[in-house]
Design an enzyme around this catalytic site. Structure first.
Site, mmCIF file in Angstrom:
data_model
loop_
_atom_site.group_PDB
_atom_site.id
_atom_site.type_symbol
_atom_site.label_atom_id
_atom_site.label_comp_id
_atom_site.label_asym_id
_atom_site.label_seq_id
_atom_site.Cartn_x
_atom_site.Cartn_y
_atom_site.Cartn_z
ATOM 1 N N GLU A 123 0.823 -1.208 0.000
ATOM 2 C CA GLU A 123 0.000 0.000 0.000
ATOM 3 C C GLU A 123 0.869 1.275 0.000
ATOM 4 O O GLU A 123 0.667 2.180 0.813
ATOM 5 C CB GLU A 123 -0.946 0.002 1.198
ATOM 6 N N GLU A 269 -5.876 -8.381 0.655
ATOM 7 C CA GLU A 269 -6.320 -8.382 2.048
ATOM 8 C C GLU A 269 -7.818 -8.134 2.094
ATOM 9 O O GLU A 269 -8.331 -7.237 1.428
ATOM 10 C CB GLU A 269 -5.610 -7.292 2.862
#
Length: 489
Positions: A123, A269
């Site tokens: 990220e 995720e």
């Protein structure tokens, strides 16, 4: 036509390949993080993965012990390169070559680890990073890809980069069909998408309906789940009954608009935490994760991508040393507690019992706890620094509003803080002194939903992850004093 062994061999190889491909896209994976003060031995976790039928695992680094334990298991592995290495990987082909040699090639050849992906960064485009990794992420991916090519393993191991779902949006209509990459980072994400397409790699995205509920009090709760109880969203004739499908298809539209309509997507995720916030609880977590498993069962996808979903649950085990800057819930994402015990019933469709299988032969410290000594005056001016110290170096994230230990009262909160520090310090006698406020007891102080844990015996990894021991104190100490004020009120 007679039996032809050459033809038979070729057909067999094709069948094996197709079976492997099916397993990759239909099996559920799990994220295995190591930011914990006390970790289960890797062999214990790997056995737990296998007994639960978890076919894929996503790592956030390349810990040697973990990778070695995964060897010869057939479990598909995504190895991670942390964000703090992006600059090095981006500016040094030698560093990328060395990293691939040490962390990928070695484990493929010597330990028979089934490594399929390298996640370069995690990220990296989050707004909280203030553009720190914008200019280094893609160059790092390219250098790692070149290193894989040089090592002759680029057809087996693919490069990807897990991105947060906020790299795209659907303004102004809010409908998935309006999806596109966010204007301020559009070119950066587009370049990554092109690189992934050129190298035959998947686009990896992390999707969290919980976060939407956490940051927006007006978010429709039912839309976060898969029960079909939410008011549906109609997007030009396509109906969405849950946020996951809508968010996923917003990405599909974004990729399609930019010329990458057929790019594979991995959900890096997805999950729901069980503590640390009023919406982070066992009931919601079980409802979400079981709902997700039912939603994707049988190879069902989303309206725009009806093919099987390739996903990794977040996460496998709780991590009590994670940064809580995003929220106290960060340490409670696991479907298992820190000691490998299932938190709730979850049927992954992979076990005969239809439930999670716990870790075996877990070794615990003695059954004793550190609590607040009887008779201590709670307004004693020396008590506050002790509690602050305990929380800064322990884990007080279960002591918030409407959390599992939110109803203990002031003395119970202090005891919980003391015990957390005491357990993390391996029950050392001096870790329960707290200027005379603490006392060791063999009577379990747990109450209702609030469990005072006993720590597992420490396992010492040989890998580079020991650096977390330095990180966790500095992160926690920032919040230590603040924690005390809401604990004692």
């Amino acid at each position: 036509m007679g039996f032809n062994p050459k033809v038979y061999s070729k057909v067999l190889l094709v069948v094996v390949y197709l079976v492997g491909l099916f397993d990759r896209v239909s099996g559920i994976g799990a994220n295995w993080g190591l930011q914990s003060t006390h970790r289960l031995p890797p062999e214990t976790v790997v056995r737990m993965l296998r007994e639960n039928g978890i076919q894929k695992v996503k790592l956030f680094d390349a810990d040697y012990d973990v990778l070695k334990a995964l060897g010869k298991t057939g479990i598909e592995v995504m190895v991670g390169i942390p964000n703090d290495l992006l600059q090095t990987m981006a500016t040094s082909t030698k560093a990328a070559n060395n990293w691939v040699s040490q962390n990928i090639s070695t484990h493929l050849s010597k330990n028979a680890v089934n490594i399929r992906y390298v996640a370069v960064g995690n990220e990296p485009f989050l707004a909280t990073y203030n553009d720190t990794f914008l200019s280094t992420t893609l160059p790092a991916m390219k250098n790692v890809q070149a290193a894989l090519v040089k090592a002759g393993i680029s057809s087996q191991v693919k490069v990807t980069c897990p991105l947060n779902a906020d790299v795209y949006d659907s303004s102004p209509s809010g409908m998935p069909s309006a999806g596109d990459f966010r204007a301020d980072i559009h070119e950066y994400v587009l370049q990554i998408a092109k690189f992934l397409s050129d190298s035959g790699s998947p686009f990896t995205v992390n999707i969290y309906p919980f976060i939407s509920l956490y940051i927006d009090a007006n978010f429709p709760v039912e839309y976060a789940f898969f029960d079909g109880n939410a008011s549906p969203v109609n997007d030009g004739g396509t109906t969405y009954y849950n946020m996951f499908d809508a968010n996923h298809d917003t990405l599909v539209w974004a990729l399609r608009k930019n010329g990458f309509g057929n790019m594979p997507i991995i959900i890096g995720e997805i999950g729901w935490p069980t503590d640390g916030d009023r919406n982070a609880n066992l009931l919601y977590a079980q409802r979400f994760n079981q709902g997700f498993m039912a939603h994707i069962s049988g190879g069902k996808g989303t309206p725009m991508r009806p093919s099987p979903i390739d996903a990794y649950l977040f996460s496998l085990i709780d991590e009590d040393a994670k940064s809580i800057a995003p929220g106290s819930f960060e340490r409670h994402w696991g479907v298992f507690t820190f000691d490998g015990q299932p938190k709730y019933t979850l049927n992954l469709g992979t076990t005969n019992s239809g439930a999670l299988v716990p870790a075996r032969n877990v070794q615990y410290l003695e059954k004793k706890w550190c609590v607040l000594k009887n008779g201590v005056k709670l307004d004693d001016s020396n008590l506050a620094p002790s509690v602050s110290y305990a929380c800064a170096r322990g884990d007080c994230t279960s002591l918030g509003y409407q959390t599992s230990c939110g109803n203990l009262g002031t003395d119970g909160n202090v005891s919980y803080a003391f015990n957390s520090y005491y357990q993390i310090q391996n029950q050392k006698d001096e870790a329960c002194k707290f200027d005379g406020f603490g006392v060791v007891t063999r009577s379990d102080p747990s109450s209702g939903s609030c469990k005072f844990p006993i720590m597992i015996r420490p396992y010492y990894y040989s890998g580079a992850n020991q650096r977390f021991s330095h990180l966790r104190v500095s992160l926690s100490s920032v919040i230590g004093v603040t924690l005390f004020f809401w604990i004692v009120i």
